[in-house]
Design a protein around this motif. Sequence first.
Motif, PDB file in Angstrom:
ATOM      1  N   PRO A 121       0.539  -0.917   0.038  1.00 18.95           N
ATOM      2  CA  PRO A 121       0.076  -0.310  -0.067  1.00 18.95           C
ATOM      3  C   PRO A 121       0.606   1.229   0.128  1.00 18.95           C
ATOM      4  O   PRO A 121       1.789   1.617   0.303  1.00 18.95           O
ATOM      5  CB  PRO A 121      -1.113   0.226   0.938  1.00 18.95           C
ATOM      6  CG  PRO A 121      -0.055  -0.728   2.612  1.00 18.95           C
ATOM      7  CD  PRO A 121       0.536  -1.944   1.156  1.00 18.95           C
TER       8      PRO A 121
ATOM      9  N   GLY B 256      -3.575   5.701   0.389  1.00 21.20           N
ATOM     10  CA  GLY B 256      -2.617   4.558  -0.080  1.00 21.20           C
ATOM     11  C   GLY B 256      -3.547   3.786  -0.329  1.00 21.20           C
ATOM     12  O   GLY B 256      -2.420   3.109  -0.468  1.00 21.20           O
TER      13      GLY B 256
ATOM     14  N   SER C 141      -5.634   2.611  -6.441  1.00 17.82           N
ATOM     15  CA  SER C 141      -5.308   3.052  -5.189  1.00 17.82           C
ATOM     16  C   SER C 141      -7.216   3.303  -4.846  1.00 17.82           C
ATOM     17  O   SER C 141      -7.790   3.413  -6.524  1.00 17.82           O
ATOM     18  CB  SER C 141      -4.759   4.272  -4.711  1.00 17.82           C
ATOM     19  OG  SER C 141      -5.333   5.233  -4.886  1.00 17.82           O
TER      20      SER C 141
END
Length: 171
Positions: free
Chosen positions: A76, A98, A115
């Motif tokens: 992430p 994110g 994202s």
Amino acid sequence: MRTAVRSLMLMLLLAAPLKAAEELSPMSLPAPVLIRVPTNGGVYHGVGPGEKLEYKVVGPVKLEVVIRQRLAEGSPGKPLTVDALGDGVPFMQIKVEGTVEEGGVILDLVGGLPSTATPAILDVPAGEHIVALVPRAGSPQLIANVRVASAAAPKPLTSTAPAVVAVAAPT
């Protein structure tokens, strides 16, 4: 090579049904990036660190901006900030999370995962303006989609002068 050709063909096929009158293209025209996700998918444009996406806009108009991060698989991103500028003056900060979009994929030669979408509405006043999206220093590549959310209807021309009727003189 075949994968690249397929991705390009898919991007062109999926981009065609979009409402071209509502979607804006940046002035610098970076390569389009096709995002396939459950919501807010479509054609995006990438902007990296030290770059900016600029759009020539005639207001008054509301712009719907959707920004995403390009993430590597399995990792992430961190939250970051994008500055929105109007004629070179910062007027809004957009926080982009994110978190990986479940079921999302980026269809271009670079790849990666998108994202979750960060939407924002930008109010552009009357007149011609340059609206720019500028990621802060140290940001990874971002991808953005900008559309006209609503444009104000042009005001009818009104005049306080009496109407003049021209009559042709007989010949």
